[in-house]
Design a protein around this motif. Structure first.
Motif, PDB file in Angstrom:
ATOM      1  N   SER A 223       0.824  -1.206   0.000  1.00 44.76           N
ATOM      2  CA  SER A 223       0.000   0.000   0.000  1.00 44.76           C
ATOM      3  C   SER A 223       0.861   1.260   0.000  1.00 44.76           C
ATOM      4  N   ILE A 224       0.238   2.321  -0.483  1.00 45.77           N
ATOM      5  CA  ILE A 224       0.854   3.654  -0.496  1.00 45.77           C
ATOM      6  C   ILE A 224      -0.195   4.637  -0.007  1.00 45.77           C
ATOM      7  N   ASP A 225       0.226   5.566   0.829  1.00 48.21           N
ATOM      8  CA  ASP A 225      -0.655   6.577   1.398  1.00 48.21           C
ATOM      9  C   ASP A 225       0.065   7.918   1.277  1.00 48.21           C
ATOM     10  N   ILE A 226      -0.540   8.883   0.583  1.00 42.72           N
ATOM     11  CA  ILE A 226       0.114  10.169   0.318  1.00 42.72           C
ATOM     12  C   ILE A 226      -0.823  11.306   0.723  1.00 42.72           C
ATOM     13  N   THR A 227      -0.283  12.268   1.457  1.00 44.05           N
ATOM     14  CA  THR A 227      -1.040  13.444   1.856  1.00 44.05           C
ATOM     15  C   THR A 227      -0.335  14.677   1.299  1.00 44.05           C
ATOM     16  N   SER A 228      -1.117  15.565   0.687  1.00 42.64           N
ATOM     17  CA  SER A 228      -0.542  16.782   0.119  1.00 42.64           C
ATOM     18  C   SER A 228      -1.515  17.941   0.260  1.00 42.64           C
ATOM     19  N   SER A 229      -0.985  19.154   0.215  1.00 43.59           N
ATOM     20  CA  SER A 229      -1.819  20.353   0.292  1.00 43.59           C
ATOM     21  C   SER A 229      -1.006  21.554  -0.190  1.00 43.59           C
ATOM     22  N   ASP A 230      -1.721  22.603  -0.531  1.00 43.70           N
ATOM     23  CA  ASP A 230      -1.080  23.840  -0.938  1.00 43.70           C
ATOM     24  C   ASP A 230      -2.097  24.963  -0.811  1.00 43.70           C
ATOM     25  N   GLU A 231      -1.613  26.164  -0.601  1.00 47.56           N
ATOM     26  CA  GLU A 231      -2.513  27.317  -0.571  1.00 47.56           C
ATOM     27  C   GLU A 231      -1.748  28.588  -0.876  1.00 47.56           C
ATOM     28  N   ASN A 232      -2.491  29.531  -1.423  1.00 48.26           N
ATOM     29  CA  ASN A 232      -1.980  30.877  -1.629  1.00 48.26           C
ATOM     30  C   ASN A 232      -3.168  31.826  -1.540  1.00 48.26           C
ATOM     31  N   MET A 233      -3.030  33.047  -2.009  1.00 51.20           N
ATOM     32  CA  MET A 233      -4.120  34.020  -1.882  1.00 51.20           C
ATOM     33  C   MET A 233      -5.331  33.655  -2.732  1.00 51.20           C
ATOM     34  N   LEU A 234      -5.139  32.884  -3.803  1.00 45.84           N
ATOM     35  CA  LEU A 234      -6.235  32.577  -4.723  1.00 45.84           C
ATOM     36  C   LEU A 234      -6.912  31.240  -4.476  1.00 45.84           C
ATOM     37  N   TYR A 235      -6.187  30.273  -3.942  1.00 48.30           N
ATOM     38  CA  TYR A 235      -6.776  28.948  -3.778  1.00 48.30           C
ATOM     39  C   TYR A 235      -6.174  28.207  -2.588  1.00 48.30           C
TER      40      TYR A 235
ATOM     41  N   HIS B 278      -5.702  13.547  -0.272  1.00 48.42           N
ATOM     42  CA  HIS B 278      -5.226  12.326   0.378  1.00 48.42           C
ATOM     43  C   HIS B 278      -5.474  11.190  -0.605  1.00 48.42           C
ATOM     44  N   ILE B 279      -4.412  10.543  -1.051  1.00 47.12           N
ATOM     45  CA  ILE B 279      -4.550   9.460  -2.021  1.00 47.12           C
ATOM     46  C   ILE B 279      -3.931   8.184  -1.462  1.00 47.12           C
ATOM     47  N   THR B 280      -4.585   7.076  -1.757  1.00 44.60           N
ATOM     48  CA  THR B 280      -4.087   5.779  -1.304  1.00 44.60           C
ATOM     49  C   THR B 280      -4.209   4.775  -2.445  1.00 44.60           C
ATOM     50  N   ALA B 281      -3.370   3.767  -2.374  1.00 49.22           N
ATOM     51  CA  ALA B 281      -3.448   2.658  -3.339  1.00 49.22           C
ATOM     52  C   ALA B 281      -3.049   1.393  -2.599  1.00 49.22           C
ATOM     53  N   SER B 282      -3.749   0.306  -2.903  1.00 45.90           N
ATOM     54  CA  SER B 282      -3.355  -0.990  -2.340  1.00 45.90           C
ATOM     55  C   SER B 282      -3.130  -1.962  -3.490  1.00 45.90           C
ATOM     56  N   PHE B 283      -2.217  -2.885  -3.249  1.00 43.87           N
ATOM     57  CA  PHE B 283      -1.771  -3.815  -4.282  1.00 43.87           C
ATOM     58  C   PHE B 283      -1.915  -5.246  -3.774  1.00 43.87           C
ATOM     59  N   GLU B 284      -2.144  -6.143  -4.711  1.00 43.57           N
ATOM     60  CA  GLU B 284      -2.219  -7.574  -4.402  1.00 43.57           C
ATOM     61  C   GLU B 284      -1.417  -8.312  -5.459  1.00 43.57           C
ATOM     62  N   GLU B 285      -0.404  -9.040  -5.024  1.00 41.98           N
ATOM     63  CA  GLU B 285       0.471  -9.792  -5.924  1.00 41.98           C
ATOM     64  C   GLU B 285       1.038  -8.905  -7.044  1.00 41.98           C
ATOM     65  N   GLY B 286       1.420  -7.685  -6.688  1.00 45.26           N
ATOM     66  CA  GLY B 286       2.035  -6.785  -7.649  1.00 45.26           C
ATOM     67  C   GLY B 286       1.079  -6.037  -8.559  1.00 45.26           C
ATOM     68  N   ASN B 287      -0.228  -6.207  -8.352  1.00 47.99           N
ATOM     69  CA  ASN B 287      -1.225  -5.528  -9.185  1.00 47.99           C
ATOM     70  C   ASN B 287      -2.056  -4.559  -8.354  1.00 47.99           C
ATOM     71  N   LEU B 288      -2.385  -3.427  -8.957  1.00 47.67           N
ATOM     72  CA  LEU B 288      -3.238  -2.448  -8.288  1.00 47.67           C
ATOM     73  C   LEU B 288      -4.590  -3.084  -7.996  1.00 47.67           C
ATOM     74  N   LYS B 289      -4.992  -3.051  -6.737  1.00 49.07           N
ATOM     75  CA  LYS B 289      -6.262  -3.646  -6.309  1.00 49.07           C
ATOM     76  C   LYS B 289      -7.303  -2.564  -6.044  1.00 49.07           C
ATOM     77  N   LYS B 290      -6.883  -1.465  -5.402  1.00 48.61           N
ATOM     78  CA  LYS B 290      -7.814  -0.399  -5.045  1.00 48.61           C
ATOM     79  C   LYS B 290      -7.056   0.918  -4.982  1.00 48.61           C
ATOM     80  N   TYR B 291      -7.718   1.997  -5.379  1.00 42.86           N
ATOM     81  CA  TYR B 291      -7.144   3.326  -5.227  1.00 42.86           C
ATOM     82  C   TYR B 291      -8.217   4.299  -4.784  1.00 42.86           C
TER      83      TYR B 291
END
Length: 179
Positions: A126-138, A143-156
């Protein structure tokens, strides 16, 4: 007048030169992992149950024809092996996990990455990634995750929210499960 034109031509020629950038792989190569998955799924054409939710409106469908490059682009964009990111992350590693946390005082959009591997063969589970950004306009968070089974993407899962200055906040969630 001609001097100005020659100056801009010279500058544009200089900027057209190709720079041979040697890519340093200091951190886990997320981009290579997902490039491999994209190639495999383009050949296999697996069926995924895809759920999309935008501001509480939901849609579910089963599909096998997905543009995987576009679909998994949030993972590809989470590559921290870029020159500007090197040295910006603490690395916490065990036998089966690798965690990257943004160091105090660093300003990068990706704040943390956690990778879990199987103890036996070190395949990514599995992979779990958290990211964010901000400035005056936005402002955005993801938060994105992915899980794998036997080397293949199973869920994202791709979950986030964004707020652009004059618009309402938008919440979204995309979940794909291999059938």
């Amino acid at each position: 007048m001609y001097k100005i034109i020659y100056f801009f031509l010279a500058i544009s020629c200089i900027s057209c030169e190709q720079v041979n950038e040697v890519k340093t792989i200091k951190y886990f190569d997320i981009k290579a992992l997902f490039t491999n998955q994209i190639e495999k799924m383009a050949k296999q054409k697996p069926v995924f149950k895809k759920e999309i939710e935008i501001n509480s409106e939901k849609e579910t469908k089963e599909i096998s024809t997905i543009d995987w490059t576009k679909e998994l682009s949030p993972f590809m964009q989470s590559d921290i092996n870029k020159a500007a990111f090197l040295g910006s992350y603490e690395i916490i590693e065990t036998d089966s996990t690798i965690k990257y946390r943004l160091k105090a005082g660093e300003k990068k959009p990706i704040s943390s990455i956690s990778i879990v591997k199987t103890p036996q063969n070190q395949q990514v589970e599995s992979i779990d990634i958290t990211s964010s950004d901000e400035n005056m306009l936005y402002r955005w968070e993801k938060h994105i995750t992915a899980s794998f089974e036997e080397g293949n993407l199973k869920k994202y899962t791709i979950k986030g929210k964004q707020k652009i200055m004059v618009f309402d906040e938008e919440n979204y969630k995309i979940v794909g499960n291999r059938k």
